[in-house]
Design an enzyme around this catalytic site. Structure first.
Site, short mmCIF file in Angstrom:
data_model
loop_
_atom_site.label_atom_id
_atom_site.label_comp_id
_atom_site.label_asym_id
_atom_site.label_seq_id
_atom_site.Cartn_x
_atom_site.Cartn_y
_atom_site.Cartn_z
N ASP A 1 0.81 -1.22 0.00
CA ASP A 1 0.00 0.00 0.00
C ASP A 1 0.84 1.27 0.00
O ASP A 1 0.31 2.38 0.09
CB ASP A 1 -0.94 0.02 1.21
CG ASP A 1 -2.25 -0.74 0.96
OD1 ASP A 1 -2.58 -0.97 -0.22
OD2 ASP A 1 -2.92 -1.10 1.94
N ARG B 1 0.49 -1.55 7.51
CA ARG B 1 1.03 -0.34 6.87
C ARG B 1 1.98 0.44 7.78
O ARG B 1 2.57 1.44 7.33
CB ARG B 1 -0.12 0.59 6.42
CG ARG B 1 -1.05 -0.04 5.40
CD ARG B 1 -1.89 1.01 4.69
NE ARG B 1 -1.07 1.93 3.89
CZ ARG B 1 -1.53 3.03 3.29
NH1 ARG B 1 -2.81 3.35 3.40
NH2 ARG B 1 -0.74 3.81 2.59
N HIS C 1 -11.69 7.51 4.35
CA HIS C 1 -10.71 8.59 4.55
C HIS C 1 -11.35 9.90 4.10
O HIS C 1 -12.14 9.91 3.13
CB HIS C 1 -9.47 8.38 3.66
CG HIS C 1 -8.37 7.57 4.25
ND1 HIS C 1 -7.60 6.72 3.48
CD2 HIS C 1 -7.87 7.48 5.52
CE1 HIS C 1 -6.68 6.14 4.25
NE2 HIS C 1 -6.82 6.58 5.49
N CYS D 1 -4.86 9.71 -3.28
CA CYS D 1 -4.18 8.75 -2.39
C CYS D 1 -2.73 8.53 -2.82
O CYS D 1 -1.87 8.24 -2.00
CB CYS D 1 -4.89 7.39 -2.43
SG CYS D 1 -6.57 7.44 -1.89
N1 ARG Z 1 -5.36 0.11 0.88
C1 ARG Z 1 -5.11 1.40 1.47
C2 ARG Z 1 -5.69 1.45 2.87
O1 ARG Z 1 -6.76 0.91 3.07
C3 ARG Z 1 -5.67 2.49 0.62
C4 ARG Z 1 -5.33 3.85 1.09
C5 ARG Z 1 -5.92 4.91 0.26
N2 ARG Z 1 -5.33 6.17 0.54
C6 ARG Z 1 -5.99 7.32 0.73
N3 ARG Z 1 -5.27 8.41 0.89
N4 ARG Z 1 -7.29 7.36 0.84
O2 ARG Z 1 -5.12 1.99 3.77
#
Ligand code: ARG
Length: 274
Positions: A70, A95, A173, A267
């Site tokens: 990610d 992450r 988000h 993102c």
């Molecule tokens: N797979 C990532 C997560 O769930 C995606 C993040 C997307 N990033 C964003 N800035 N909205 O954390």
């Protein structure tokens, strides 16, 4: 006619999806059974990077790391205002290690980096409008970032932080629900927010471009604007039309592979606000 007062060259940070896969699911968009074409993801990412460069902006590249699929969503690694950096502290352990890679980057730039005590996902849940009310930070909570991080960010950055509660798990988000279009105005989808947060946004931004559920779910609001050109996911044709009537120039890019991880344009792009 709009006069583009805010048009300046911006600096961004991106990280190529060389190790991008969907092997865990931490948001409703991630399906570990759906195949991902990593090569296509890299190609689409390159298209986004080239678009930003063509528009005159500077793009720094953060080297991707094996085991951090990610990391391509570079917006989540930190949040900077006036050359001061509030580091991310990721909600999910998968992450967590990304934060250190971002920290090393900002330290190389010589920017003041603050390690966060509170859980927050950088520009995923924070954004900044330098010309709104003298400089305003908007911050989301409800799914990833803890509300305590909003107060911490205000202490670190010395700018007022407006807390906004997100309520739709698909829009986990802030940067999927709302983005600045220029230094003083935003586009947002009200349905992603609590009723009180909707009232706050309507009060602060009476001239906002109000988006639909479809605009949000096609990741249209997950956009990067330089005050004139609005780079957004090519699927978001409805939002592109609204932006055009509001006087902006939509610049569609294709990012279908990266949607499989639950993200799009914004993102992938962290803004470096020096
Ligand atoms: N797979 C990532 C997560 O769930 C995606 C993040 C997307 N990033 C964003 N800035 N909205 O954390």
């Amino acid at each position: 006619m709009r006069i583009y007062l805010d048009l300046v060259t911006r600096s961004y940070l991106m990280s190529p999806p060389e190790h991008f896969v969907v092997e865990y699911a931490i948001n409703p968009w991630m399906d570990t059974n759906a195949p991902v074409d990593t090569e296509l993801a890299v190609k689409q990412w390159e298209g986004l990077r080239e678009t930003l460069v063509r528009l005159g902006h500077t793009v720094h590249v953060l080297l991707p790391e094996i085991g951090l699929p990610d990391m391509v969503y570079a917006a989540n690694g930190a949040f900077s205002v006036d050359g001061v950096v509030y580091g991310a502290k990721f909600k999910y352990p998968q992450r967590a290690a990304e934060a250190a890679a971002h920290r090393r980057f900002y330290e190389t730039l010589g920017w003041r980096y603050h390690l966060a005590s509170e859980t927050n996902e950088g520009e995923g849940d924070f954004t900044y409008l330098p010309a709104a009310h003298g400089g305003l930070i908007l911050a989301g909570h409800g799914f990833r970032t803890e509300v305590a991080a909003h107060a911490e960010a205000q202490e670190v950055l010395g700018r007022p932080v407006i807390s906004l509660r997100l309520t739709d798990p698909r829009i986990y988000h802030l940067d999927v629900a709302l983005q600045p279009l220029d230094d003083a105005n935003i586009a947002y989808y009200p349905g992603a927010f609590s009723e009180s947060a909707q009232k706050v946004l309507a009060q602060l931004f009476p001239d906002a471009v109000v988006a639909t559920e479809e605009d949000a779910l096609t990741f249209g609001l997950n956009l990067v604007s330089d005050g004139r050109n609005v780079v957004l996911n090519s699927e978001a044709t409805g939002l592109a039309a609204s932006l055009r009537s509001a006087g902006y120039v939509p610049v569609p890019v294709e990012l279908s592979e990266l949607k499989k991880g639950g993200g799009s344009v914004k993102c992938c792009v962290a803004e470096l606000r020096g």
